[in-house]
Scaffold this motif. Structure first.
Motif, PDB file in Angstrom:
ATOM      1  N   TRP A  76      47.957  76.262   7.713  1.00 54.84           N
ATOM      2  CA  TRP A  76      46.908  77.302   7.717  1.00 54.84           C
ATOM      3  C   TRP A  76      45.635  76.779   7.063  1.00 54.84           C
ATOM      4  O   TRP A  76      44.557  77.340   7.284  1.00 54.84           O
ATOM      5  CB  TRP A  76      47.384  78.562   6.987  1.00 54.84           C
ATOM      6  CG  TRP A  76      48.343  79.389   7.780  1.00 54.84           C
ATOM      7  CD1 TRP A  76      49.692  79.509   7.561  1.00 54.84           C
ATOM      8  CD2 TRP A  76      48.060  80.213   8.918  1.00 54.84           C
ATOM      9  NE1 TRP A  76      50.240  80.346   8.485  1.00 54.84           N
ATOM     10  CE2 TRP A  76      49.275  80.799   9.335  1.00 54.84           C
ATOM     11  CE3 TRP A  76      46.899  80.506   9.636  1.00 54.84           C
ATOM     12  CZ2 TRP A  76      49.360  81.665  10.422  1.00 54.84           C
ATOM     13  CZ3 TRP A  76      46.993  81.373  10.721  1.00 54.84           C
ATOM     14  CH2 TRP A  76      48.209  81.938  11.098  1.00 54.84           C
ATOM     15  N   LEU A  77      45.745  75.711   6.278  1.00 59.60           N
ATOM     16  CA  LEU A  77      44.552  75.129   5.652  1.00 59.60           C
ATOM     17  C   LEU A  77      43.636  74.463   6.682  1.00 59.60           C
ATOM     18  O   LEU A  77      42.454  74.303   6.450  1.00 59.60           O
ATOM     19  CB  LEU A  77      44.956  74.115   4.577  1.00 59.60           C
ATOM     20  CG  LEU A  77      45.754  74.688   3.399  1.00 59.60           C
ATOM     21  CD1 LEU A  77      46.243  73.563   2.504  1.00 59.60           C
ATOM     22  CD2 LEU A  77      44.930  75.698   2.626  1.00 59.60           C
ATOM     23  N   VAL A  78      44.207  74.065   7.802  1.00 57.43           N
ATOM     24  CA  VAL A  78      43.408  73.491   8.892  1.00 57.43           C
ATOM     25  C   VAL A  78      42.756  74.650   9.636  1.00 57.43           C
ATOM     26  O   VAL A  78      43.436  75.615   9.996  1.00 57.43           O
ATOM     27  CB  VAL A  78      44.303  72.674   9.862  1.00 57.43           C
ATOM     28  CG1 VAL A  78      43.490  72.137  11.021  1.00 57.43           C
ATOM     29  CG2 VAL A  78      45.015  71.561   9.108  1.00 57.43           C
ATOM     30  N   PRO A  79      41.451  74.596   9.850  1.00 53.77           N
ATOM     31  CA  PRO A  79      40.777  75.706  10.535  1.00 53.77           C
ATOM     32  C   PRO A  79      41.405  75.995  11.912  1.00 53.77           C
ATOM     33  O   PRO A  79      41.749  75.081  12.665  1.00 53.77           O
ATOM     34  CB  PRO A  79      39.339  75.216  10.689  1.00 53.77           C
ATOM     35  CG  PRO A  79      39.172  74.180   9.621  1.00 53.77           C
ATOM     36  CD  PRO A  79      40.520  73.537   9.461  1.00 53.77           C
ATOM     37  N   ALA A  80      41.558  77.277  12.197  1.00 56.60           N
ATOM     38  CA  ALA A  80      42.194  77.713  13.452  1.00 56.60           C
ATOM     39  C   ALA A  80      41.564  77.086  14.698  1.00 56.60           C
ATOM     40  O   ALA A  80      42.298  76.704  15.614  1.00 56.60           O
ATOM     41  CB  ALA A  80      42.187  79.232  13.544  1.00 56.60           C
ATOM     42  N   PRO A  81      40.242  76.956  14.786  1.00 56.64           N
ATOM     43  CA  PRO A  81      39.687  76.334  15.995  1.00 56.64           C
ATOM     44  C   PRO A  81      40.202  74.912  16.226  1.00 56.64           C
ATOM     45  O   PRO A  81      40.456  74.529  17.367  1.00 56.64           O
ATOM     46  CB  PRO A  81      38.177  76.335  15.747  1.00 56.64           C
ATOM     47  CG  PRO A  81      37.960  77.489  14.820  1.00 56.64           C
ATOM     48  CD  PRO A  81      39.171  77.490  13.924  1.00 56.64           C
TER      49      PRO A  81
ATOM     50  N   HIS B 152      49.407  80.943  20.187  1.00 59.37           N
ATOM     51  CA  HIS B 152      48.969  79.607  19.775  1.00 59.37           C
ATOM     52  C   HIS B 152      49.630  79.204  18.462  1.00 59.37           C
ATOM     53  O   HIS B 152      50.795  79.489  18.242  1.00 59.37           O
ATOM     54  CB  HIS B 152      47.444  79.520  19.689  1.00 59.37           C
ATOM     55  CG  HIS B 152      46.739  79.890  20.956  1.00 59.37           C
ATOM     56  ND1 HIS B 152      46.972  79.277  22.152  1.00 59.37           N
ATOM     57  CD2 HIS B 152      45.807  80.842  21.209  1.00 59.37           C
ATOM     58  CE1 HIS B 152      46.208  79.800  23.090  1.00 59.37           C
ATOM     59  NE2 HIS B 152      45.501  80.769  22.539  1.00 59.37           N
ATOM     60  N   THR B 153      48.880  78.554  17.583  1.00 57.12           N
ATOM     61  CA  THR B 153      49.462  78.051  16.336  1.00 57.12           C
ATOM     62  C   THR B 153      49.849  79.165  15.386  1.00 57.12           C
ATOM     63  O   THR B 153      50.756  78.984  14.575  1.00 57.12           O
ATOM     64  CB  THR B 153      48.499  77.075  15.626  1.00 57.12           C
ATOM     65  OG1 THR B 153      47.264  77.727  15.369  1.00 57.12           O
ATOM     66  CG2 THR B 153      48.288  75.814  16.458  1.00 57.12           C
TER      67      THR B 153
ATOM     68  N   TYR C  93      46.550  72.607  20.181  1.00 53.59           N
ATOM     69  CA  TYR C  93      47.612  73.369  20.839  1.00 53.59           C
ATOM     70  C   TYR C  93      47.282  73.592  22.313  1.00 53.59           C
ATOM     71  O   TYR C  93      48.138  73.385  23.182  1.00 53.59           O
ATOM     72  CB  TYR C  93      47.796  74.717  20.136  1.00 53.59           C
ATOM     73  CG  TYR C  93      48.871  75.554  20.769  1.00 53.59           C
ATOM     74  CD1 TYR C  93      50.157  75.545  20.271  1.00 53.59           C
ATOM     75  CD2 TYR C  93      48.605  76.330  21.896  1.00 53.59           C
ATOM     76  CE1 TYR C  93      51.160  76.294  20.861  1.00 53.59           C
ATOM     77  CE2 TYR C  93      49.595  77.071  22.504  1.00 53.59           C
ATOM     78  CZ  TYR C  93      50.867  77.049  21.976  1.00 53.59           C
ATOM     79  OH  TYR C  93      51.843  77.790  22.577  1.00 53.59           O
ATOM     80  N   ARG C  94      46.052  74.028  22.609  1.00 52.10           N
ATOM     81  CA  ARG C  94      45.664  74.299  24.000  1.00 52.10           C
ATOM     82  C   ARG C  94      45.708  73.025  24.847  1.00 52.10           C
ATOM     83  O   ARG C  94      46.102  73.062  26.007  1.00 52.10           O
ATOM     84  CB  ARG C  94      44.289  74.966  24.054  1.00 52.10           C
ATOM     85  CG  ARG C  94      44.344  76.438  23.659  1.00 52.10           C
ATOM     86  CD  ARG C  94      43.034  77.153  23.939  1.00 52.10           C
ATOM     87  NE  ARG C  94      41.906  76.566  23.253  1.00 52.10           N
ATOM     88  CZ  ARG C  94      41.538  76.882  22.011  1.00 52.10           C
ATOM     89  NH1 ARG C  94      42.199  77.776  21.329  1.00 52.10           N
ATOM     90  NH2 ARG C  94      40.492  76.307  21.463  1.00 52.10           N
ATOM     91  N   TRP C  95      45.314  71.880  24.267  1.00 56.02           N
ATOM     92  CA  TRP C  95      45.387  70.622  25.010  1.00 56.02           C
ATOM     93  C   TRP C  95      46.843  70.301  25.347  1.00 56.02           C
ATOM     94  O   TRP C  95      47.154  69.929  26.481  1.00 56.02           O
ATOM     95  CB  TRP C  95      44.766  69.480  24.196  1.00 56.02           C
ATOM     96  CG  TRP C  95      44.848  68.188  24.926  1.00 56.02           C
ATOM     97  CD1 TRP C  95      43.995  67.712  25.872  1.00 56.02           C
ATOM     98  CD2 TRP C  95      45.892  67.213  24.824  1.00 56.02           C
ATOM     99  NE1 TRP C  95      44.430  66.493  26.345  1.00 56.02           N
ATOM    100  CE2 TRP C  95      45.593  66.172  25.724  1.00 56.02           C
ATOM    101  CE3 TRP C  95      47.043  67.124  24.049  1.00 56.02           C
ATOM    102  CZ2 TRP C  95      46.407  65.050  25.861  1.00 56.02           C
ATOM    103  CZ3 TRP C  95      47.867  66.018  24.191  1.00 56.02           C
ATOM    104  CH2 TRP C  95      47.529  64.994  25.097  1.00 56.02           C
TER     105      TRP C  95
END
Length: 129
Positions: A88-93, A66-67, A99-101
């Motif tokens: 990386w400052l953006v929360p992984a979820p 993923h990211t 990304y998954r979309w």
């Protein structure tokens, strides 16, 4: 480092061409998930070999998807791509949901090739299958 990618996905093919252009020291090698090496690497990472919707980055016995995979790759490219590390400052979820979309809809949005990408003679040695 090995990037395992979907060779039928036109977006993924653009990503690989981008890496071939900007990876001036040649640290990345490539394996399509449709090839034997790519399928072996996916299985080693515990990922399904069919219907996979992620990019996989493999470095020795460690792997990312993923990211996390994209950001690690961009970081390795150096300046100015290293600036992407700020994501990386953006929360992984949140990052991974987007990304998954995109991965689920990649064929519909960017297209699909029935033939796998054929590397140029200059870059063929960097492809494992």
């Amino acid at each position: 480092m090995i990037v395992v990618f979907d060779a039928q996905c036109l977006l993924c093919n653009r990503w690989v061409r981008f890496l071939l252009r900007y990876d001036r020291v040649g640290r990345f090698r490539f394996a399509s998930m449709q090839g034997h090496t790519g399928q072996r690497l996916l299985a080693s990472a515990g990922l399904p070999v069919d219907g996979l919707q992620t990019l996989l980055l493999v470095d020795g016995d460690r792997s990312w998807q993923h990211t996390a995979a994209i950001l690690r790759v961009l970081h390795q490219l150096g300046w100015p791509w290293r600036l992407a590390w700020a994501a990386w400052l953006v929360p992984a979820p949140l990052r991974n949901a987007l990304y998954r979309w995109m991965a689920r809809n990649r064929y519909r949005i960017w297209g699909r090739s029935e033939v796998c990408m054929v590397p140029s003679p200059e870059t063929a040695a960097r492809f494992l299958d």
